[in-house]
Design an enzyme around this catalytic site. Structure first.
Site, PDB file in Angstrom:
ATOM      1  N   LYS A   1      -9.716   7.841   4.693  1.00  0.00           N
ATOM      2  CA  LYS A   1     -10.894   7.550   5.052  1.00  0.00           C
ATOM      3  C   LYS A   1     -12.134   8.119   3.829  1.00  0.00           C
ATOM      4  CE  LYS A   1     -14.064   6.285   7.497  1.00  0.00           C
ATOM      5  NZ  LYS A   1     -14.570   6.084   6.625  1.00  0.00           N
TER       6      LYS A   1
ATOM      7  N   CYS B   1       1.043  -1.242  -0.147  1.00  0.00           N
ATOM      8  CA  CYS B   1      -0.039  -0.006   0.014  1.00  0.00           C
ATOM      9  C   CYS B   1       0.940   1.209   0.157  1.00  0.00           C
ATOM     10  CB  CYS B   1      -1.035  -0.008   1.070  1.00  0.00           C
ATOM     11  SG  CYS B   1      -2.142  -1.254   1.262  1.00  0.00           S
TER      12      CYS B   1
ATOM     13  N   HIS C   1      -8.689   4.089  -1.116  1.00  0.00           N
ATOM     14  CA  HIS C   1      -7.454   3.675  -1.057  1.00  0.00           C
ATOM     15  C   HIS C   1      -6.738   3.011  -2.428  1.00  0.00           C
ATOM     16  CE1 HIS C   1      -3.365   2.495   0.004  1.00  0.00           C
ATOM     17  NE2 HIS C   1      -3.557   1.363   0.695  1.00  0.00           N
TER      18      HIS C   1
ATOM     19  N   CYS D   1     -13.143   1.921   8.782  1.00  0.00           N
ATOM     20  CA  CYS D   1     -12.374   1.667   7.493  1.00  0.00           C
ATOM     21  C   CYS D   1     -12.429   2.417   6.405  1.00  0.00           C
ATOM     22  CB  CYS D   1     -12.995   0.273   7.076  1.00  0.00           C
ATOM     23  SG  CYS D   1     -13.166  -1.223   8.270  1.00  0.00           S
TER      24      CYS D   1
END
Lengths: 413, 398
Positions: free
Chosen positions: B341, B88, B345, B215
């Site tokens: 958030k 990531c 992502h 998440c």
């Protein structure tokens, strides 16, 4: 190593080989699977005995296990249970000596399951009961008694499967056995467990046995094997320090959902989602070279600093050690640990969501993360004591692969 | 003696697409969108670029392997292009590659571009990870997902500091509420609405104790940067942004396999931040850092990151959260753009998206999110799980 089952995951790939690797047994042993009849648990036991008696083996482990399924609404569904038992046959430290056996073998087709089928077919119950069940078991026990010059009054326990509760009692009566001489067949609390049933009943009988007791163990299926064991003084050595039947029953957890039960047995289609359907291929050459660390949960311990580590490392993981190629094998399968941390994951695919997994710190050192089983979100706690249990990890139906590994479970008993 | 890359490289142009469910846009379209904005912002042309670094992570559901997807999409004229992937933190790795190449003196002007198309998997969350973990790990790894991997840090954090899950979830809720508040002000964010504590606490559980609003989102997006030698940056614009530090740290395995790590922080982040501060010459981060974009893949990640970055003392991040220390009008605003958030992502793009916000803020071009006179911005980009991961910490200033 002998296994017995009519529900092995593979048609071709030996279960005994998988289990021997899980036990981390050495390779110069003989392994065999016994299958195709629920009688075969005792047949495997007799084969092990013959090998030890003939001197071709010192110790033979016999594992019998079955997970038989019945169609919804069938009598099989009602009486079948899943279960397994393991008996070590050897010539020293014997807790029950095999004094004799008597077998009858018939191509008696009470039930059958052709290659590729999931469910048994079955003939009429009255036929099975009168011609098979109530007849062969008596024939085998009577033959055994005659052969061993045994008076049924001198038997402490007779253990035989229960297909029909009423007739289970009648068999005992016909043989002249008092009810106390008949081992509880565990139909009500476990079910009829196929090949493993007589072996489980033997373990159950041994838990209550004392030196000198005669125990007769009988199987049923395409005939019958009857085995006479005489319990020795050594029984006191193992009594209470084996899991056996009692401790496993005490550790039971209720599964109250019928839908869950049949979904676990793959009998109803379950929405797995695309994530659940994606199973990466298993590299079987990788499994081969990592077989001890995967199936045997064997890690390594640094000879320089003594740090156990999983999986096997070439370079020691302890930061101020870092020794290269100084590792010796170190088994984690038999180590207990504490749950360092955990989660219950609703995003991960699980047949029994949430997928509970966590990190285990092993007693004596070593840390790794594992799936957990036999727990639920409410029962799992940080620092709870855990042990390792050899379980099915995944089924790759497309490739016909059943992946096995170790999961963390709460310490039993 | 090596002395790092402080003040050797400047960012002279950046681009960032709108992040979101870009159903009508392929990765190639997103790349061009980010690239166009970046070169226009830098006032350069394609021919001025000498080399490029391309970040993409889940190649099989994205653009495929190698550097060709970037070169083909942008029609780069046979340039040297390198594809990087580091979980990531892939976007930050692309920028690091380009920046280090310039710092080395090999090139004057380089492009870094990251892209990810997560919405072509057909299901929520990041793509199924076990196939990305190698042939052995898939035999022994638990059926772990990203939220589960990070949830285990929350479990441990709550246990160590004696925080009940109810209390803990309230602290974490504040982290998410703050980011959503910022995201509303950002037209490029994916999720643009405020959320309430009640919504957060009542949301469905994803991986205990993390609920839906703990998440980050899952989105498509791309971001790009043009970097050049610091001494030539003012030829392109009056307000280039200088890179003060660019560090990464990767797990050695001791968190996962040795028993010293206590699971309430991220070892790599702690080490990486210390290295970055040293490179940037920062002695007291709590005083010297003006703003941050951290890897808030999950609320708990952001919470422990405050501590790993030496902004909050260990175990005390919750106090700073309650005090509004990280709010847009707080001492060190965190996630001024809304963070993962609100942006989601798209892995290859995320690290560059973080830097995009720092860049705009430092230039005073962040619109209604503008922070008052920021001097030093930090990005923290994380890949993997707390127990086994990699961290990138970058610091940029005027």
């Amino acid at each position: 190593m002998r296994t017995a089952s009519t529900t092995s995951p593979y048609k071709e790939r030996q279960s005994a080989g998988i289990i021997a690797t899980a036990f981390d047994l050495r390779p110069d042993i003989r392994t065999a699977d016994f299958t195709d009849s629920v009688k075969t648990g005792t047949t495997a036991l007799l084969s092990a005995y013959d090998a030890v008696k003939a001197g071709s083996a010192k110790n033979v482990i016999v594992c019998a296990a079955d997970c038989r399924v019945g169609k919804a609404g069938s009598s099989q569904e009602e009486i079948f249970g899943d279960g397994a038992a393991s008996i070590m046959i050897g010539d020293s430290g014997v807790i029950a000596s095999l004094e004799g056996s008597y077998s009858v073998s018939y191509d008696f087709v009470d039930h059958w399951r052709a290659d590729g089928e999931i469910f048994d077919h079955q003939w009429e119950d009255r036929f099975i009961r009168d011609i098979g069940y109530s007849s062969f078991i008596i024939e085998a026990i009577s033959g055994l008694a005659k052969k061993c010059k045994l008076d049924v009054k001198d038997i402490a326990k007779v253990a035989y499967p229960c297909l029909y509760p009423g007739d289970h009692g009648s068999i005992g009566k016909k043989l002249g056995l008092a009810p106390a001489q008949v081992q509880d067949p565990m139909l009500n609390n476990v079910g009829y467990t196929g090949t493993s049933n007589p072996l489980m009943l033997l373990v159950g009988a041994l838990e209550d046995a004392k030196a000198g007791d005669n125990i007769v163990v009988v199987s049923f299926g395409n005939g019958s094997d009857a085995l006479l064991f005489k319990v020795t003084d050594e029984i006191e050595r193992v009594k209470g320090n084996r899991r056996g039947i009692k401790k496993h029953l005490a550790a039971k957890r209720e599964l109250t959902s019928y839908e869950k039960m049949i979904s676990f047995r793959n009998l109803i289609p379950v929405e797995k989602g695309i994530r659940g359907e994606m199973i990466p291929p298993t590299a079987l050459s990788e499994l081969w070279r990592s077989r001890r660390r995967v199936l045997g949960l064997c890690g390594s311990k640094c000879k320089v600093c003594g740090t156990p580590q999983y999986p096997v490392q070439k370079i020691c993981v302890k930061p101020d050690c870092g020794a290269i190629d100084q590792m010796e094998d170190y088994l984690f399968a038999d180590k207990r640990g504490h749950l360092f941390t955990y989660t219950g994951d609703m995003l991960a695919f699980s047949m029994n969501p949430p997928a509970i997994y966590g990190i285990v710190d092993f007693e004596g050192g070593g840390r790794y993360w594992f799936d957990m089983t036999d727990v639920d979100q409410e029962s799992v706690k940080v620092d709870m004591p855990v042990e390792m249990s050899f379980r099915k990890k995944y089924i790759d139906a497309k490739s016909g692969i059943h992946g096995y590994f170790w999961k963390a479970i709460p310490v039993i008993g | 003696m090596a002395d790092g890359i402080k003040d050797k490289v400047a960012i002279i142009g950046m681009g960032c697409t709108k992040f979101g469910e870009r159903w009508e846009m392929g990765s190639e379209d997103l790349m061009v969108e980010a690239f166009q904005e970046a070169i226009q912002d830098a006032g350069i042309e394609k021919k001025d670029i000498q080399a490029a670094w391309f970040g993409s992570c889940f190649d099989d559901v994205n653009v495929g392997k190698a550097a060709t997807p970037l070169s083909l999409a942008l029609k780069l004229p046979f340039l040297p292009v390198t594809r990087v992937e580091n979980f990531c933190a892939t976007g930050s790795e692309a920028l690091r590659g380009a920046a280090y190449a310039v710092a080395s003196g090999a090139y004057d002007i380089c492009l870094a571009l990251g892209v990810e198309k997560l919405k072509d998997t057909g299901y929520g969350g990041l793509p199924e990870m076990s196939s990305a973990m190698g042939t052995k790990n898939r035999l022994i790894f638990p059926g772990i997902t990203a939220p589960g991997g990070f949830a285990m840090m929350a479990t441990r954090y709550f246990a160590k500091y004696g925080i009940s899950p109810e209390e803990g979830k309230k602290i974490l809720a504040k982290v998410s509420i703050k980011s959503h508040k910022n995201g509303v002000k950002n037209p490029k964010a994916h999720l643009r609405r405020e959320i309430t504590e009640e919504q957060v606490l009542k949301a469905p559980m994803i991986a205990w104790p993390l609920g839906l609003f703990d998440c980050c989102g899952v989105s498509d997006g791309s971001a790009a940067a043009i970097v050049c030698r610091a001494d030539m940056a003012k030829n392109f614009r009056p307000d280039p942004i200088r890179i003060k530090a660019m560090q990464i740290a990767i797990s050695s395995g001791e968190e996962m396999m040795y028993t010293d790590w206590d699971g309430t922080y991220v070892e790599t982040a702690t080490r990486c931040a210390a290295r970055a501060y040293k490179e940037a010459g920062i002695k007291n981060p709590r005083e010297e850092i003006s703003m941050m974009e951290v890897h808030d893949c999950f609320s708990i990640t952001e919470l422990v990151t405050y501590e790993d970055l030496q902004i909050s003392p260990r175990g005390k991040a919750g106090d700073d959260v309650r005090d509004g220390f990280f709010d847009l009008d707080g001492k060190i605003p965190c996630q001024p753009d809304g963070g993962l958030k609100c942006f989601g992502h798209p892995i290859g793009a995320t690290g560059l998206r973080m830097m995009y916000e720092m860049y705009k803020q430092l230039q005073g071009k962040a619109g209604e999110r503008q922070i008052n006179d920021p001097k030093m911005g930090l990005t923290h980009n994380m890949g993997g799980f707390p127990a086994m991961n990699l961290i990138s910490v970058s610091i940029a200033g005027l």
